[in-house]
Design a protein around this motif. Structure first.
Motif, PDB file in Angstrom:
ATOM      1  N   ASP A  60      36.900  44.683 -15.115  1.00 53.80           N
ATOM      2  CA  ASP A  60      37.906  45.371 -14.309  1.00 53.80           C
ATOM      3  C   ASP A  60      37.629  46.871 -14.268  1.00 53.80           C
ATOM      4  O   ASP A  60      37.823  47.525 -13.230  1.00 53.80           O
ATOM      5  N   ILE A  61      37.151  47.404 -15.378  1.00 53.26           N
ATOM      6  CA  ILE A  61      36.823  48.830 -15.442  1.00 53.26           C
ATOM      7  C   ILE A  61      35.524  49.107 -14.686  1.00 53.26           C
ATOM      8  O   ILE A  61      35.414  50.122 -13.978  1.00 53.26           O
ATOM      9  N   ASP A  62      34.543  48.224 -14.822  1.00 51.57           N
ATOM     10  CA  ASP A  62      33.300  48.371 -14.056  1.00 51.57           C
ATOM     11  C   ASP A  62      33.602  48.482 -12.568  1.00 51.57           C
ATOM     12  O   ASP A  62      33.090  49.366 -11.871  1.00 51.57           O
ATOM     13  N   TYR A  63      34.419  47.566 -12.081  1.00 51.23           N
ATOM     14  CA  TYR A  63      34.776  47.576 -10.660  1.00 51.23           C
ATOM     15  C   TYR A  63      35.507  48.866 -10.286  1.00 51.23           C
ATOM     16  O   TYR A  63      35.199  49.498  -9.253  1.00 51.23           O
ATOM     17  N   SER A  64      36.467  49.281 -11.102  1.00 50.67           N
ATOM     18  CA  SER A  64      37.262  50.470 -10.803  1.00 50.67           C
ATOM     19  C   SER A  64      36.406  51.732 -10.782  1.00 50.67           C
ATOM     20  O   SER A  64      36.616  52.621  -9.954  1.00 50.67           O
ATOM     21  N   LEU A  65      35.447  51.825 -11.697  1.00 47.40           N
ATOM     22  CA  LEU A  65      34.566  52.995 -11.737  1.00 47.40           C
ATOM     23  C   LEU A  65      33.678  53.051 -10.495  1.00 47.40           C
ATOM     24  O   LEU A  65      33.509  54.109  -9.887  1.00 47.40           O
ATOM     25  N   LEU A  66      33.110  51.912 -10.131  1.00 43.71           N
ATOM     26  CA  LEU A  66      32.263  51.876  -8.944  1.00 43.71           C
ATOM     27  C   LEU A  66      33.077  52.204  -7.697  1.00 43.71           C
ATOM     28  O   LEU A  66      32.627  52.951  -6.817  1.00 43.71           O
ATOM     29  N   ASN A  67      34.282  51.681  -7.638  1.00 39.14           N
ATOM     30  CA  ASN A  67      35.154  51.939  -6.495  1.00 39.14           C
ATOM     31  C   ASN A  67      35.535  53.420  -6.424  1.00 39.14           C
ATOM     32  O   ASN A  67      35.621  53.999  -5.333  1.00 39.14           O
ATOM     33  N   LYS A  68      35.748  54.037  -7.575  1.00 38.44           N
ATOM     34  CA  LYS A  68      36.113  55.459  -7.628  1.00 38.44           C
ATOM     35  C   LYS A  68      34.988  56.351  -7.095  1.00 38.44           C
ATOM     36  O   LYS A  68      35.228  57.298  -6.346  1.00 38.44           O
ATOM     37  N   TYR A  69      33.764  56.043  -7.495  1.00 39.96           N
ATOM     38  CA  TYR A  69      32.636  56.924  -7.189  1.00 39.96           C
ATOM     39  C   TYR A  69      31.833  56.523  -5.953  1.00 39.96           C
ATOM     40  O   TYR A  69      30.883  57.213  -5.583  1.00 39.96           O
ATOM     41  N   LYS A  70      32.193  55.422  -5.305  1.00 37.52           N
ATOM     42  CA  LYS A  70      31.349  54.863  -4.247  1.00 37.52           C
ATOM     43  C   LYS A  70      31.018  55.845  -3.127  1.00 37.52           C
ATOM     44  O   LYS A  70      29.880  55.877  -2.630  1.00 37.52           O
ATOM     45  N   ASP A  71      31.965  56.662  -2.740  1.00 40.75           N
ATOM     46  CA  ASP A  71      31.720  57.574  -1.616  1.00 40.75           C
ATOM     47  C   ASP A  71      30.760  58.703  -1.984  1.00 40.75           C
ATOM     48  O   ASP A  71      30.124  59.291  -1.099  1.00 40.75           O
ATOM     49  N   ASP A  72      30.674  59.024  -3.258  1.00 38.52           N
ATOM     50  CA  ASP A  72      29.800  60.107  -3.711  1.00 38.52           C
ATOM     51  C   ASP A  72      28.412  59.623  -4.111  1.00 38.52           C
ATOM     52  O   ASP A  72      27.505  60.430  -4.316  1.00 38.52           O
ATOM     53  N   LEU A  73      28.240  58.313  -4.217  1.00 36.52           N
ATOM     54  CA  LEU A  73      26.938  57.751  -4.607  1.00 36.52           C
ATOM     55  C   LEU A  73      26.078  57.562  -3.356  1.00 36.52           C
ATOM     56  O   LEU A  73      25.741  56.446  -2.971  1.00 36.52           O
ATOM     57  N   SER A  74      25.708  58.653  -2.753  1.00 38.81           N
ATOM     58  CA  SER A  74      25.019  58.611  -1.459  1.00 38.81           C
ATOM     59  C   SER A  74      23.582  58.108  -1.544  1.00 38.81           C
ATOM     60  O   SER A  74      23.017  57.663  -0.546  1.00 38.81           O
ATOM     61  N   ALA A  75      22.975  58.157  -2.736  1.00 37.92           N
ATOM     62  CA  ALA A  75      21.581  57.724  -2.886  1.00 37.92           C
ATOM     63  C   ALA A  75      21.468  56.364  -3.575  1.00 37.92           C
ATOM     64  O   ALA A  75      20.368  55.907  -3.894  1.00 37.92           O
ATOM     65  N   LEU A  76      22.589  55.702  -3.790  1.00 38.84           N
ATOM     66  CA  LEU A  76      22.613  54.477  -4.588  1.00 38.84           C
ATOM     67  C   LEU A  76      21.737  53.371  -4.014  1.00 38.84           C
ATOM     68  O   LEU A  76      21.824  53.046  -2.833  1.00 38.84           O
ATOM     69  N   GLU A  77      20.895  52.794  -4.880  1.00 36.61           N
ATOM     70  CA  GLU A  77      20.028  51.681  -4.489  1.00 36.61           C
ATOM     71  C   GLU A  77      20.293  50.426  -5.317  1.00 36.61           C
ATOM     72  O   GLU A  77      20.135  49.311  -4.829  1.00 36.61           O
ATOM     73  N   TYR A  78      20.696  50.617  -6.578  1.00 41.61           N
ATOM     74  CA  TYR A  78      20.934  49.475  -7.473  1.00 41.61           C
ATOM     75  C   TYR A  78      22.179  49.721  -8.315  1.00 41.61           C
ATOM     76  O   TYR A  78      22.415  50.838  -8.792  1.00 41.61           O
ATOM     77  N   VAL A  79      22.944  48.660  -8.504  1.00 43.82           N
ATOM     78  CA  VAL A  79      24.030  48.651  -9.479  1.00 43.82           C
ATOM     79  C   VAL A  79      23.662  47.596 -10.516  1.00 43.82           C
ATOM     80  O   VAL A  79      23.450  46.433 -10.174  1.00 43.82           O
ATOM     81  N   ILE A  80      23.542  48.026 -11.757  1.00 40.44           N
ATOM     82  CA  ILE A  80      23.211  47.100 -12.842  1.00 40.44           C
ATOM     83  C   ILE A  80      24.471  46.793 -13.639  1.00 40.44           C
ATOM     84  O   ILE A  80      25.155  47.707 -14.114  1.00 40.44           O
ATOM     85  N   VAL A  81      24.787  45.514 -13.751  1.00 33.58           N
ATOM     86  CA  VAL A  81      25.981  45.089 -14.489  1.00 33.58           C
ATOM     87  C   VAL A  81      25.573  44.054 -15.536  1.00 33.58           C
ATOM     88  O   VAL A  81      25.141  42.954 -15.180  1.00 33.58           O
ATOM     89  N   PRO A  82      25.685  44.373 -16.819  1.00 34.25           N
ATOM     90  CA  PRO A  82      25.367  43.383 -17.838  1.00 34.25           C
ATOM     91  C   PRO A  82      26.426  42.289 -17.873  1.00 34.25           C
ATOM     92  O   PRO A  82      27.621  42.568 -17.773  1.00 34.25           O
ATOM     93  N   ILE A  83      25.973  41.069 -17.974  1.00 31.52           N
ATOM     94  CA  ILE A  83      26.883  39.929 -18.113  1.00 31.52           C
ATOM     95  C   ILE A  83      26.663  39.345 -19.502  1.00 31.52           C
ATOM     96  O   ILE A  83      25.671  38.677 -19.766  1.00 31.52           O
ATOM     97  N   SER A  84      27.588  39.655 -20.370  1.00 31.21           N
ATOM     98  CA  SER A  84      27.513  39.154 -21.741  1.00 31.21           C
ATOM     99  C   SER A  84      28.207  37.803 -21.835  1.00 31.21           C
ATOM    100  O   SER A  84      28.948  37.405 -20.922  1.00 31.21           O
ATOM    101  N   TYR A  85      27.989  37.132 -22.923  1.00 26.57           N
ATOM    102  CA  TYR A  85      28.557  35.809 -23.174  1.00 26.57           C
ATOM    103  C   TYR A  85      30.075  35.786 -22.969  1.00 26.57           C
ATOM    104  O   TYR A  85      30.649  34.795 -22.520  1.00 26.57           O
TER     105      TYR A  85
END
Length: 297
Positions: A60-85
């Motif tokens: 939920d925090i991962d999503y919220s952080l990405l949503n917060k910064y999305k407009d400023d991430l003008s050069a973004l090519e990859y989002v890496i999200v670890p999926i733990s057990y």
């Protein structure tokens, strides 16, 4: 007291300040929990990256952080999200021993995780006696100083006691096992899909990845929970702009010094893992180029 408590450095404060001036340059944004915070070192990635992972950070925090910064991430090519057990069944604000950290996202990143105005005060973390001790340690004794973060990476020392390492792996696997596979599953799946949607809008790829852990951790995971995790991630992967890499078993090939404890890599293991991750990203890019050329021809 609240004013002075907010002056004491912590990882959330440090990362919130550091990332602000780098948002437009970041090509790889690393989200996730402590597995990523300790396991992915941006300096070994070929593209400009920042590690925004934190201990006990949930989807939920991962999503919220990405949503917060999305407009400023003008050069973004990859989002890496670890999926733990445990990722699909945990939520920070509901974790008994770690939920006090949820407010740090409210305060320093200005994302409303708990929807409670009282959760924006550090003063309520603990009893007044403990808070007074913290103030004394920082302002009078020059203690409670942070380690030096490099692009958000937290460098963990290697383990030295193999017995303690083994016990840690087994203990963490049990702590992360759940009895109810329905609890929070749908909510966390929604967050994963939300991350994918934002990345798609940005023209970026999503790389979900399970980071290597120590063999005693792997050996004590519940098969049903692990299987549902794999099934879920396989269903989300499309091989085009959403990828899932399960590198958990790579932990069996690593040595003692590559681990900090049973489920976290040391800075030595992080170097090895990040270099492999960089190679994987290059392979994805080469594959995309080849596909595009085939389409054009």
């Amino acid at each position: 007291m609240e004013h002075f408590l907010r002056g004491i450095p912590n990882p959330h404060m440090a990362k919130a300040k550091a990332i602000t001036g780098e948002l437009s340059q970041i090509k790889i944004l690393i989200l996730g929990n402590s597995h990523a915070a300790n396991g992915i070192d941006p300096k070994y990635l070929s593209k400009k990256a920042y590690n925004l992972a934190q201990g006990a950070q949930t989807l939920d925090i991962d999503y919220s952080l990405l949503n917060k910064y999305k407009d400023d991430l003008s050069a973004l090519e990859y989002v890496i999200v670890p999926i733990s057990y445990h990722s699909l069944w945990f939520k920070l604000s509901e974790l008994k021993y770690y939920r006090w950290m949820a407010k740090y996202n409210n305060i320093y990143f200005d994302i409303d995780i708990e929807h409670n105005p009282l959760k924006k005060f550090l003063l309520f973390d603990n009893v007044i006696k403990v808070k007074l001790k913290n103030l004394k340690q920082y302002y009078w004794e020059n203690d409670l100083l942070l380690p030096d973060f490099k692009e958000g990476f937290f460098s963990a020392p290697p383990a030295t006691d193999i017995s303690a390492l083994s016990e840690s792996g087994e203990s963490k696997a049990k702590d992360f096992s759940v009895n109810d596979l329905d609890a929070l599953y749908s909510e966390n799946l929604k967050h994963l899909k939300g991350i994918i949607d934002i990345a798609n809008d940005k023209g970026a790829k999503v790389l979900f990845i399970t980071i290597p852990c120590y063999p005693t951790y792997i050996d004590n995971l519940k098969k049903q929970q692990l299987s549902l995790m794999h099934q879920t991630m396989d269903n989300l992967e499309n091989g085009k702009d959403v990828f899932y890499l399960d590198l958990l078993e790579d932990g069996r090939k690593l040595s003692l010094q590559d681990f900090a404890n049973g489920d976290h890599l040391s800075h030595i293991g992080a170097e090895k893992f990040t270099m492999k991750l960089d190679s994987i990203i290059k392979d994805i890019e080469n594959q995309s180029i080849a596909t595009q050329q085939a389409i054009e021809n």
